[in-house]
Design a protein around this motif. Structure first.
Motif, PDB file in Angstrom:
ATOM      1  N   ILE A  63       0.819  -1.216   0.000  1.00 53.48           N
ATOM      2  CA  ILE A  63       0.000   0.000   0.000  1.00 53.48           C
ATOM      3  C   ILE A  63       0.853   1.266   0.000  1.00 53.48           C
ATOM      4  CG2 ILE A  63      -1.970  -1.109   1.090  1.00 53.48           C
ATOM      5  CD1 ILE A  63      -1.118   0.294   3.691  1.00 53.48           C
ATOM      6  N   TRP A  64       2.007   1.229   0.650  1.00 54.48           N
ATOM      7  CA  TRP A  64       2.831   2.432   0.717  1.00 54.48           C
ATOM      8  C   TRP A  64       3.703   2.574  -0.524  1.00 54.48           C
ATOM      9  CZ3 TRP A  64       7.919   3.183   3.798  1.00 54.48           C
ATOM     10  CH2 TRP A  64       8.261   4.535   3.832  1.00 54.48           C
ATOM     11  N   GLY A  65       4.340   1.491  -0.920  1.00 54.95           N
ATOM     12  CA  GLY A  65       5.262   1.569  -2.043  1.00 54.95           C
ATOM     13  C   GLY A  65       4.585   1.682  -3.390  1.00 54.95           C
ATOM     14  N   TYR A  66       3.375   1.099  -3.517  1.00 53.39           N
ATOM     15  CA  TYR A  66       2.720   1.065  -4.823  1.00 53.39           C
ATOM     16  C   TYR A  66       1.463   1.921  -4.903  1.00 53.39           C
ATOM     17  CZ  TYR A  66       5.871  -2.707  -6.083  1.00 53.39           C
ATOM     18  OH  TYR A  66       6.997  -3.442  -6.363  1.00 53.39           O
ATOM     19  N   CYS A  67       0.955   2.376  -3.768  1.00 56.77           N
ATOM     20  CA  CYS A  67      -0.240   3.222  -3.808  1.00 56.77           C
ATOM     21  C   CYS A  67      -0.050   4.534  -3.060  1.00 56.77           C
ATOM     22  CB  CYS A  67      -1.438   2.451  -3.240  1.00 56.77           C
ATOM     23  SG  CYS A  67      -3.036   3.196  -3.602  1.00 56.77           S
ATOM     24  N   GLY A  68       1.071   4.668  -2.367  1.00 52.98           N
ATOM     25  CA  GLY A  68       1.358   5.913  -1.666  1.00 52.98           C
ATOM     26  C   GLY A  68       0.566   6.111  -0.387  1.00 52.98           C
ATOM     27  N   LYS A 231      -1.419  -0.881 -12.197  1.00 52.83           N
ATOM     28  CA  LYS A 231      -0.969   0.315 -12.924  1.00 52.83           C
ATOM     29  C   LYS A 231      -1.741   1.552 -12.465  1.00 52.83           C
ATOM     30  CE  LYS A 231       1.576  -2.508 -15.282  1.00 52.83           C
ATOM     31  NZ  LYS A 231       2.992  -2.677 -14.901  1.00 52.83           N
ATOM     32  N   VAL A 232      -3.026   1.353 -12.183  1.00 56.65           N
ATOM     33  CA  VAL A 232      -3.823   2.474 -11.671  1.00 56.65           C
ATOM     34  C   VAL A 232      -3.337   2.872 -10.282  1.00 56.65           C
ATOM     35  CG1 VAL A 232      -6.143   3.238 -11.048  1.00 56.65           C
ATOM     36  CG2 VAL A 232      -5.814   1.764 -13.040  1.00 56.65           C
ATOM     37  N   LEU A 233      -2.981   1.886  -9.453  1.00 57.31           N
ATOM     38  CA  LEU A 233      -2.482   2.193  -8.115  1.00 57.31           C
ATOM     39  C   LEU A 233      -1.221   3.049  -8.187  1.00 57.31           C
ATOM     40  CD1 LEU A 233      -2.921  -1.265  -6.325  1.00 57.31           C
ATOM     41  CD2 LEU A 233      -4.335   0.774  -6.054  1.00 57.31           C
ATOM     42  N   ILE A 234      -0.332   2.706  -9.109  1.00 58.43           N
ATOM     43  CA  ILE A 234       0.895   3.496  -9.264  1.00 58.43           C
ATOM     44  C   ILE A 234       0.565   4.903  -9.746  1.00 58.43           C
ATOM     45  CG2 ILE A 234       3.055   3.662 -10.558  1.00 58.43           C
ATOM     46  CD1 ILE A 234       3.166   0.608 -10.533  1.00 58.43           C
ATOM     47  N   ALA A 235      -0.429   5.004 -10.636  1.00 56.60           N
ATOM     48  CA  ALA A 235      -0.863   6.327 -11.096  1.00 56.60           C
ATOM     49  C   ALA A 235      -1.438   7.135  -9.946  1.00 56.60           C
ATOM     50  CB  ALA A 235      -1.903   6.178 -12.211  1.00 56.60           C
ATOM     51  N   VAL A 236      -2.192   6.485  -9.069  1.00 54.30           N
ATOM     52  CA  VAL A 236      -2.737   7.163  -7.893  1.00 54.30           C
ATOM     53  C   VAL A 236      -1.613   7.632  -6.988  1.00 54.30           C
ATOM     54  CG1 VAL A 236      -4.102   6.828  -5.792  1.00 54.30           C
ATOM     55  CG2 VAL A 236      -4.935   5.945  -7.972  1.00 54.30           C
ATOM     56  N   TYR A 252     -12.056   3.422  -4.739  1.00 52.65           N
ATOM     57  CA  TYR A 252     -12.283   1.982  -4.839  1.00 52.65           C
ATOM     58  C   TYR A 252     -10.963   1.224  -4.956  1.00 52.65           C
ATOM     59  CZ  TYR A 252     -17.219   3.053  -5.671  1.00 52.65           C
ATOM     60  OH  TYR A 252     -18.510   3.491  -5.548  1.00 52.65           O
ATOM     61  N   TYR A 253     -10.042   1.758  -5.733  1.00 44.79           N
ATOM     62  CA  TYR A 253      -8.741   1.117  -5.867  1.00 44.79           C
ATOM     63  C   TYR A 253      -7.986   1.143  -4.537  1.00 44.79           C
ATOM     64  CZ  TYR A 253      -9.309   0.968 -10.926  1.00 44.79           C
ATOM     65  OH  TYR A 253      -9.756   0.685 -12.195  1.00 44.79           O
ATOM     66  N   PHE A 258      -6.061  -1.710   0.275  1.00 46.47           N
ATOM     67  CA  PHE A 258      -5.994  -1.592   1.731  1.00 46.47           C
ATOM     68  C   PHE A 258      -6.533  -2.864   2.397  1.00 46.47           C
ATOM     69  CE2 PHE A 258      -7.500   0.475   5.805  1.00 46.47           C
ATOM     70  CZ  PHE A 258      -6.229   0.762   6.279  1.00 46.47           C
ATOM     71  N   VAL A 259      -7.627  -3.385   1.873  1.00 49.28           N
ATOM     72  CA  VAL A 259      -8.216  -4.607   2.438  1.00 49.28           C
ATOM     73  C   VAL A 259      -7.292  -5.804   2.198  1.00 49.28           C
ATOM     74  CG1 VAL A 259     -10.130  -6.239   2.232  1.00 49.28           C
ATOM     75  CG2 VAL A 259     -10.587  -3.785   2.297  1.00 49.28           C
ATOM     76  N   VAL A 260      -6.739  -5.919   0.999  1.00 45.76           N
ATOM     77  CA  VAL A 260      -5.844  -7.036   0.693  1.00 45.76           C
ATOM     78  C   VAL A 260      -4.626  -7.007   1.614  1.00 45.76           C
ATOM     79  CG1 VAL A 260      -4.270  -7.996  -1.040  1.00 45.76           C
ATOM     80  CG2 VAL A 260      -6.569  -7.280  -1.699  1.00 45.76           C
ATOM     81  N   SER A 261      -4.037  -5.832   1.811  1.00 46.35           N
ATOM     82  CA  SER A 261      -2.850  -5.746   2.661  1.00 46.35           C
ATOM     83  C   SER A 261      -3.198  -6.027   4.120  1.00 46.35           C
ATOM     84  CB  SER A 261      -2.198  -4.368   2.531  1.00 46.35           C
ATOM     85  OG  SER A 261      -3.020  -3.360   3.088  1.00 46.35           O
ATOM     86  N   ALA A 262      -4.392  -5.618   4.571  1.00 46.67           N
ATOM     87  CA  ALA A 262      -4.812  -5.899   5.946  1.00 46.67           C
ATOM     88  C   ALA A 262      -4.973  -7.395   6.171  1.00 46.67           C
ATOM     89  CB  ALA A 262      -6.119  -5.171   6.248  1.00 46.67           C
TER      90      ALA A 262
END
Length: 372
Positions: A63-68, A231-236, A252-253, A258-262
């Protein structure tokens, strides 16, 4: 399909993990005690604990490295998964406890509980406990993320409220009337699925399962990050406002990852508890979540493999320093984080990558001079 998810770095990581999962149990079970190759059971559990920390670091890096999204509350998901497994292990004790009550755990008998609380029902079944390991952290992340992301809470504000959530759970689980053992938590586990938790074979099996979970977690993270959603997560991460302008439902992304990482953090906590032998409210401490962020920063944010490497490196140093110089560990950890931020912004893996690129470029720069 799996082969497409694995790059060279990932292949090396999974190969080393497979070797680790094979060699360590063999050294524990097959080598004669007293020989140079023998690995004691406590060391197997210690390495297993490092593996669960590495899985937690993977979840933070996702979540931090790929979605910020900088979450300072992932220790809460880790602890909830641990409590779910701990509740099953407590139910497995049965009448072998101090008070010999076949239904109520010892702490409930001591606190004069008349009956088992409703939220303990079903934890005598292993499959139910495993389901709760995923569902409880996932549901909390879904509810929390739904309100936070729809309200467009980002940056440092999101980090603060995740830390507040963790601290609130810490205070709640400290209460005896919560039904989770209060300050002492859950401990004195006997066995899991009929296997003695203190037996070397059980510890070796839990270690191997931790290796398998870490490898599976890596593949899940790679599947997410290499997909279109990734790819959308990186764009976000890089330009959230532009992603919104292009029509993507950013919340939504964010909620999905967030749920997957939890849930990954919950699995890490569930594997942590039987190997350590205790789960108590101290696992909710905000400092634990901050440490997980430091592991990712030290290893290399946005690399996955670096997150696992950072978890092993920092926790290995913690084990050594707390044994030799216990009073300086926190100072070392703070200095390490500052040094990485200033001098290694891409972590250990980033440093290795930069040196490799420099080594490749060096022959090209020296070739003309040699020709002259």
């Amino acid at each position: 399909m799996i082969a497409r998810l694995i790059d060279l770095r990932g292949a090396v990581f999974l190969l080393l993990l497979a070797c680790f999962a094979t060699i360590v149990p063999m050294m524990s079970l097959l080598a004669e005690p007293g020989s140079a190759l023998h690995l004691p059971s406590y060391a197997v559990s210690l390495f297993g604990k490092y593996l669960t920390y590495a899985l937690l670091a993977l979840s933070v890096d996702l979540i931090w490295g790929y979605c910020g999204i900088l979450s300072l509350g992932h220790g809460a998901f880790f602890a909830l998964g641990g409590y779910a497994m701990g509740m099953h292990l407590m139910r497995e004790i049965g009448d072998r406890g101090v008070y010999a009550n076949p239904v109520l755990p010892d702490f409930m008998v001591f606190l004069n509980y008349d009956a088992l609380p409703w939220f303990w029902l079903g934890f005598d079944m292993f499959w139910f406990a495993c389901a709760m390991v995923l569902l409880v952290p996932g549901l909390l992340a879904f509810v929390f993320g739904w309100f936070a992301f729809r309200s467009r809470v980002t940056g440092v504000y999101f980090s603060i409220i995740t830390q507040a959530m963790t601290y609130a759970l810490l205070l709640a689980f400290f209460r005896n009337d919560m039904g989770f053992g209060g300050n002492n938590g859950l401990t004195d586990f006997k066995d899991v699925l009929g296997f003695d938790l203190q037996a070397p074979g059980t510890r070796a099996t839990l270690f191997a399962l931790s290796c398998l979970a870490l490898g599976g977690g890596y593949l899940i993270c790679r599947a997410v990050t290499q997909s279109r959603a990734g790819k959308v997560l990186i764009a976000v991460r890089d330009a959230e406002s532009r992603a919104r302008f292009l029509g993507y439902r950013v919340e939504y992304y964010k909620l999905f990852v967030f749920v997957v990482s939890a849930m990954m953090a919950g699995v890490a906590g569930a594997l942590y508890v039987p190997q350590v032998g205790i789960i108590n409210p101290s696992e909710f401490q905000p400092a634990n979540s901050i440490e997980a962020v430091i592991w990712v920063a030290v290893g290399g944010r946005g690399t996955l493999v670096g997150a696992a490497l950072g978890a092993f490196t920092v926790n290995g140093a913690k084990t050594l320093l707390t044994g030799w110089f216990p009073e300086i560990w926190l100072f070392f950890l703070g200095a390490l984080f500052v040094a990485v931020t200033l001098f290694l912004p891409n972590g250990i893996l980033g440093l290795l990558r930069r040196r490799r690129r420099a080594a490749r470029a060096e022959p090209a720069t020296t070739a003309p001079a040699a020709a002259e």
